[in-house]
Design a protein around this motif. Sequence first.
Motif, PDB file in Angstrom:
ATOM      1  N   ALA A 102      -0.957   5.224   5.371  1.00 52.41           N
ATOM      2  CA  ALA A 102      -0.363   4.047   6.003  1.00 52.41           C
ATOM      3  C   ALA A 102      -1.479   3.099   6.409  1.00 52.41           C
ATOM      4  N   LEU A 103      -1.262   1.820   6.146  1.00 49.52           N
ATOM      5  CA  LEU A 103      -2.281   0.801   6.373  1.00 49.52           C
ATOM      6  C   LEU A 103      -1.699  -0.395   7.110  1.00 49.52           C
ATOM      7  N   ILE A 104      -2.559  -1.108   7.830  1.00 48.72           N
ATOM      8  CA  ILE A 104      -2.233  -2.404   8.419  1.00 48.72           C
ATOM      9  C   ILE A 104      -3.324  -3.356   7.963  1.00 48.72           C
ATOM     10  N   PHE A 105      -2.929  -4.521   7.420  1.00 52.59           N
ATOM     11  CA  PHE A 105      -3.919  -5.460   6.897  1.00 52.59           C
ATOM     12  C   PHE A 105      -3.303  -6.853   6.820  1.00 52.59           C
ATOM     13  N   PRO A 106      -4.119  -7.905   6.585  1.00 51.78           N
ATOM     14  CA  PRO A 106      -3.580  -9.258   6.446  1.00 51.78           C
ATOM     15  C   PRO A 106      -2.607  -9.349   5.263  1.00 51.78           C
ATOM     16  N   THR A 107      -1.481  -9.994   5.477  1.00 44.73           N
ATOM     17  CA  THR A 107      -0.453 -10.117   4.448  1.00 44.73           C
ATOM     18  C   THR A 107      -0.989 -10.756   3.174  1.00 44.73           C
ATOM     19  N   ALA A 108      -1.959 -11.626   3.287  1.00 41.87           N
ATOM     20  CA  ALA A 108      -2.537 -12.281   2.103  1.00 41.87           C
ATOM     21  C   ALA A 108      -3.116 -11.271   1.117  1.00 41.87           C
ATOM     22  N   MET A 109      -3.428 -10.077   1.571  1.00 37.09           N
ATOM     23  CA  MET A 109      -3.998  -9.039   0.701  1.00 37.09           C
ATOM     24  C   MET A 109      -2.942  -8.104   0.116  1.00 37.09           C
ATOM     25  N   ALA A 110      -1.669  -8.259   0.474  1.00 40.96           N
ATOM     26  CA  ALA A 110      -0.635  -7.285   0.122  1.00 40.96           C
ATOM     27  C   ALA A 110      -0.535  -7.039  -1.377  1.00 40.96           C
ATOM     28  N   ASP A 111      -0.452  -8.078  -2.168  1.00 42.54           N
ATOM     29  CA  ASP A 111      -0.314  -7.884  -3.616  1.00 42.54           C
ATOM     30  C   ASP A 111      -1.503  -7.136  -4.193  1.00 42.54           C
ATOM     31  N   GLU A 112      -2.687  -7.462  -3.725  1.00 43.29           N
ATOM     32  CA  GLU A 112      -3.899  -6.805  -4.215  1.00 43.29           C
ATOM     33  C   GLU A 112      -3.934  -5.324  -3.828  1.00 43.29           C
ATOM     34  N   VAL A 113      -3.552  -5.013  -2.598  1.00 42.96           N
ATOM     35  CA  VAL A 113      -3.546  -3.622  -2.131  1.00 42.96           C
ATOM     36  C   VAL A 113      -2.499  -2.811  -2.903  1.00 42.96           C
ATOM     37  N   ILE A 114      -1.309  -3.368  -3.078  1.00 45.45           N
ATOM     38  CA  ILE A 114      -0.255  -2.670  -3.808  1.00 45.45           C
ATOM     39  C   ILE A 114      -0.667  -2.461  -5.263  1.00 45.45           C
ATOM     40  N   TYR A 115      -1.242  -3.468  -5.878  1.00 49.41           N
ATOM     41  CA  TYR A 115      -1.697  -3.350  -7.267  1.00 49.41           C
ATOM     42  C   TYR A 115      -2.760  -2.258  -7.404  1.00 49.41           C
ATOM     43  N   ARG A 116      -3.729  -2.263  -6.491  1.00 51.18           N
ATOM     44  CA  ARG A 116      -4.792  -1.248  -6.541  1.00 51.18           C
ATOM     45  C   ARG A 116      -4.202   0.154  -6.358  1.00 51.18           C
ATOM     46  N   GLY A 117      -3.262   0.277  -5.452  1.00 50.06           N
ATOM     47  CA  GLY A 117      -2.594   1.557  -5.280  1.00 50.06           C
ATOM     48  C   GLY A 117      -1.893   2.011  -6.549  1.00 50.06           C
ATOM     49  N   GLU A 118      -1.190   1.111  -7.186  1.00 52.38           N
ATOM     50  CA  GLU A 118      -0.496   1.450  -8.443  1.00 52.38           C
ATOM     51  C   GLU A 118      -1.481   1.920  -9.507  1.00 52.38           C
ATOM     52  N   MET A 119      -2.622   1.267  -9.588  1.00 53.00           N
ATOM     53  CA  MET A 119      -3.633   1.657 -10.570  1.00 53.00           C
ATOM     54  C   MET A 119      -4.167   3.071 -10.302  1.00 53.00           C
ATOM     55  N   LEU A 120      -4.086   3.477  -9.031  1.00 57.71           N
ATOM     56  CA  LEU A 120      -4.563   4.801  -8.628  1.00 57.71           C
ATOM     57  C   LEU A 120      -3.403   5.789  -8.436  1.00 57.71           C
ATOM     58  N   HIS A 121      -2.229   5.437  -8.957  1.00 61.41           N
ATOM     59  CA  HIS A 121      -1.042   6.292  -8.926  1.00 61.41           C
ATOM     60  C   HIS A 121      -0.493   6.519  -7.520  1.00 61.41           C
ATOM     61  N   LEU A 122      -0.646   5.515  -6.663  1.00 65.06           N
ATOM     62  CA  LEU A 122      -0.041   5.525  -5.333  1.00 65.06           C
ATOM     63  C   LEU A 122       1.048   4.460  -5.317  1.00 65.06           C
ATOM     64  N   LYS A 123       2.254   4.853  -4.987  1.00 63.51           N
ATOM     65  CA  LYS A 123       3.414   3.971  -5.034  1.00 63.51           C
ATOM     66  C   LYS A 123       3.726   3.408  -3.656  1.00 63.51           C
ATOM     67  N   GLU A 124       4.190   2.175  -3.636  1.00 60.74           N
ATOM     68  CA  GLU A 124       4.653   1.559  -2.396  1.00 60.74           C
ATOM     69  C   GLU A 124       5.925   2.276  -1.956  1.00 60.74           C
ATOM     70  N   ARG A 125       5.914   2.807  -0.737  1.00 61.71           N
ATOM     71  CA  ARG A 125       7.088   3.507  -0.200  1.00 61.71           C
ATOM     72  C   ARG A 125       7.782   2.675   0.870  1.00 61.71           C
ATOM     73  N   ARG A 126       6.988   2.134   1.807  1.00 60.85           N
ATOM     74  CA  ARG A 126       7.546   1.296   2.881  1.00 60.85           C
ATOM     75  C   ARG A 126       6.610   0.125   3.123  1.00 60.85           C
ATOM     76  N   ARG A 127       7.214  -1.035   3.402  1.00 59.74           N
ATOM     77  CA  ARG A 127       6.431  -2.234   3.706  1.00 59.74           C
ATOM     78  C   ARG A 127       7.154  -3.014   4.796  1.00 59.74           C
ATOM     79  N   LEU A 128       6.387  -3.425   5.798  1.00 60.28           N
ATOM     80  CA  LEU A 128       6.914  -4.261   6.873  1.00 60.28           C
ATOM     81  C   LEU A 128       5.974  -5.441   7.039  1.00 60.28           C
TER      82      LEU A 128
END
Length: 102
Positions: free
Chosen positions: A20-46
């Motif tokens: 679980a992470l907290i970060f600036p929303t401007a980075m959300a797409d980049e963080v989610i993309y990097r996770g996908e590349m590393l086989h980590l899926k978005e489960r929850r987002r607020l």
Amino acid sequence: SPLSVVEVAAEILDSSGSVALIFPTAMADEVIYRGEMLHLKERRRLDIATREGRAPERTLLQLSRIDGPPRRAAMAIRHRTGGYTDDYRALVAEYYLRLTSL
């Protein structure tokens, strides 16, 4: 940075683990993309805005190896009039003994 945490999590999480992470929303797409590349899926987002009607500034994100549809939501910390929103009060209730409106 959140990207570094995602990389470390991808190395150490087992098949049922999550991060679980907290970060600036401007980075959300980049963080989610990097996770996908590393086989980590978005489960929850607020996505959190400081006031109703404003763009979100912070994102709370949970990534996991477990696949499935992500749960997404948005909330504001304060009403336009300045008081705390019910959503914010519910989110932080366990951490504050008394939460006052300003």
